[in-house]
Write a protein that holds these residues in place. Structure first.
Motif, mmCIF file in Angstrom:
data_model
loop_
_atom_site.group_PDB
_atom_site.id
_atom_site.type_symbol
_atom_site.label_atom_id
_atom_site.label_comp_id
_atom_site.label_asym_id
_atom_site.label_seq_id
_atom_site.Cartn_x
_atom_site.Cartn_y
_atom_site.Cartn_z
ATOM 1 N N VAL A 186 0.837 -1.204 0.000
ATOM 2 C CA VAL A 186 0.000 0.000 0.000
ATOM 3 C C VAL A 186 0.870 1.251 0.000
ATOM 4 C CG1 VAL A 186 -1.655 1.351 1.343
ATOM 5 C CG2 VAL A 186 -1.964 -1.126 1.097
ATOM 6 N N ILE A 187 1.914 1.243 0.824
ATOM 7 C CA ILE A 187 2.829 2.390 0.892
ATOM 8 C C ILE A 187 3.498 2.613 -0.460
ATOM 9 C CG2 ILE A 187 4.959 3.266 1.918
ATOM 10 C CD1 ILE A 187 4.167 1.792 4.506
ATOM 11 N N ALA A 188 3.934 1.519 -1.102
ATOM 12 C CA ALA A 188 4.580 1.630 -2.413
ATOM 13 C C ALA A 188 3.625 2.200 -3.450
ATOM 14 C CB ALA A 188 5.088 0.263 -2.854
ATOM 15 N N CYS A 189 2.370 1.730 -3.424
ATOM 16 C CA CYS A 189 1.374 2.226 -4.383
ATOM 17 C C CYS A 189 1.119 3.719 -4.210
ATOM 18 C CB CYS A 189 0.058 1.454 -4.217
ATOM 19 S SG CYS A 189 0.141 -0.240 -4.816
ATOM 20 N N GLU A 190 1.208 4.188 -2.970
ATOM 21 C CA GLU A 190 0.959 5.603 -2.697
ATOM 22 C C GLU A 190 2.154 6.476 -3.089
ATOM 23 O OE1 GLU A 190 -1.791 7.100 -1.630
ATOM 24 O OE2 GLU A 190 -2.883 5.209 -1.649
ATOM 25 N N ILE A 246 6.986 9.580 -6.896
ATOM 26 C CA ILE A 246 8.408 9.488 -7.232
ATOM 27 C C ILE A 246 8.597 9.506 -8.748
ATOM 28 C CG2 ILE A 246 10.422 7.972 -7.150
ATOM 29 C CD1 ILE A 246 9.415 7.004 -4.415
ATOM 30 N N ILE A 247 7.759 8.735 -9.453
ATOM 31 C CA ILE A 247 7.851 8.676 -10.920
ATOM 32 C C ILE A 247 7.560 10.033 -11.543
ATOM 33 C CG2 ILE A 247 6.793 7.710 -12.996
ATOM 34 C CD1 ILE A 247 6.385 5.113 -11.393
ATOM 35 N N LYS A 248 6.509 10.695 -11.055
ATOM 36 C CA LYS A 248 6.165 12.015 -11.585
ATOM 37 C C LYS A 248 7.290 13.008 -11.359
ATOM 38 C CE LYS A 248 2.719 15.694 -11.364
ATOM 39 N NZ LYS A 248 1.487 16.199 -10.717
ATOM 40 N N SER A 249 7.882 12.979 -10.170
ATOM 41 C CA SER A 249 8.990 13.879 -9.852
ATOM 42 C C SER A 249 10.175 13.622 -10.777
ATOM 43 C CB SER A 249 9.410 13.689 -8.394
ATOM 44 O OG SER A 249 10.539 14.473 -8.087
ATOM 45 N N TYR A 250 10.457 12.352 -11.020
ATOM 46 C CA TYR A 250 11.564 11.988 -11.918
ATOM 47 C C TYR A 250 11.286 12.472 -13.334
ATOM 48 C CZ TYR A 250 14.500 9.130 -14.934
ATOM 49 O OH TYR A 250 15.364 8.717 -15.910
#
Length: 202
Positions: A27-31, A36-40
């Motif tokens: 759940v934490i990873a999904c959130e 993180i991807i958007k920031s990258y």
């Protein structure tokens, strides 16, 4: 003795407890992963536009120097050799094209693109047959794709001599404005990102 043996062993986690922990981590990873991807992706886009601008800025300085210190009157406003072709050739000296394209071969130099809100794909003609006579396309040796559009004679400092649209990674995705496609405006003595002091309607 029996008590001593008991203390040697600790109670292990049950399978259910392990599954609960894995579920919580999932759940934490999904959130967090989308953030993180958007920031990258935003950082990648920022780097791409900076590289493209630096490249075009240096090329523009050379083009201005080649034309006597100003682009005022350098292009005759037509869509033939004195206009779009000279515009392309002037920049080609510095951007080192490996291929140039006209209307009939444009898809070999520039990808179909999407708008920032996902509309598309759109043909790289930039607006239909109206543009057939005023746009040329090219691919640089660095893999960037370019679309050159000459404008009317730029005589005043605020006149726009032309537009250069860049897909910073060529035919690789996402081919979307604001992500890997950016527009720059050429003035008589400079080049600036499109929209630096204009609205999109301008």
């Amino acid at each position: 003795m029996r008590g001593g043996v008991k203390n040697k062993y600790r109670k292990a986690f049950t399978l259910a407890e392990v599954m609960v922990v894995i579920f919580i981590l999932g759940v934490i990873a999904c959130e967090t992963m989308p953030v993180i991807i958007k920031s990258y992706q935003e950082k990648v886009s920022s780097v791409r536009v900076k590289v493209a601008y630096s490249l075009l800025y240096q090329a523009t300085l050379g083009v201005i120097q080649d034309n006597g210190g100003t682009l005022s009157g350098a292009y005759d406003g037509t869509h033939d050799a004195g206009g779009k072709q000279k515009f392309l050739d002037d920049y080609g000296k510095y951007l080192q094209f490996v291929r140039t394209c006209e209307w009939s071969t444009r898809s070999q130099c520039y990808p179909n693109y999407y708008t920032l809100n996902g509309l598309g794909p759109s043909d790289p003609n930039g607006g239909g047959s109206y543009n057939e006579g005023r746009i040329l396309w090219a691919i640089g040796k660095n893999g960037m794709s370019f679309r050159f559009s000459s404008n009317a004679p730029c005589l005043e400092p605020t006149d726009r001599c032309g537009f250069i649209e860049v897909d910073t990674n060529g035919f690789k995705g996402p081919n979307k404005f604001g992500k890997d496609i950016f527009i720059f405006v050429v003035y008589p003595d400079s080049i600036k990102p499109h929209g630096w002091n204009l609205t999109l309607s301008q």
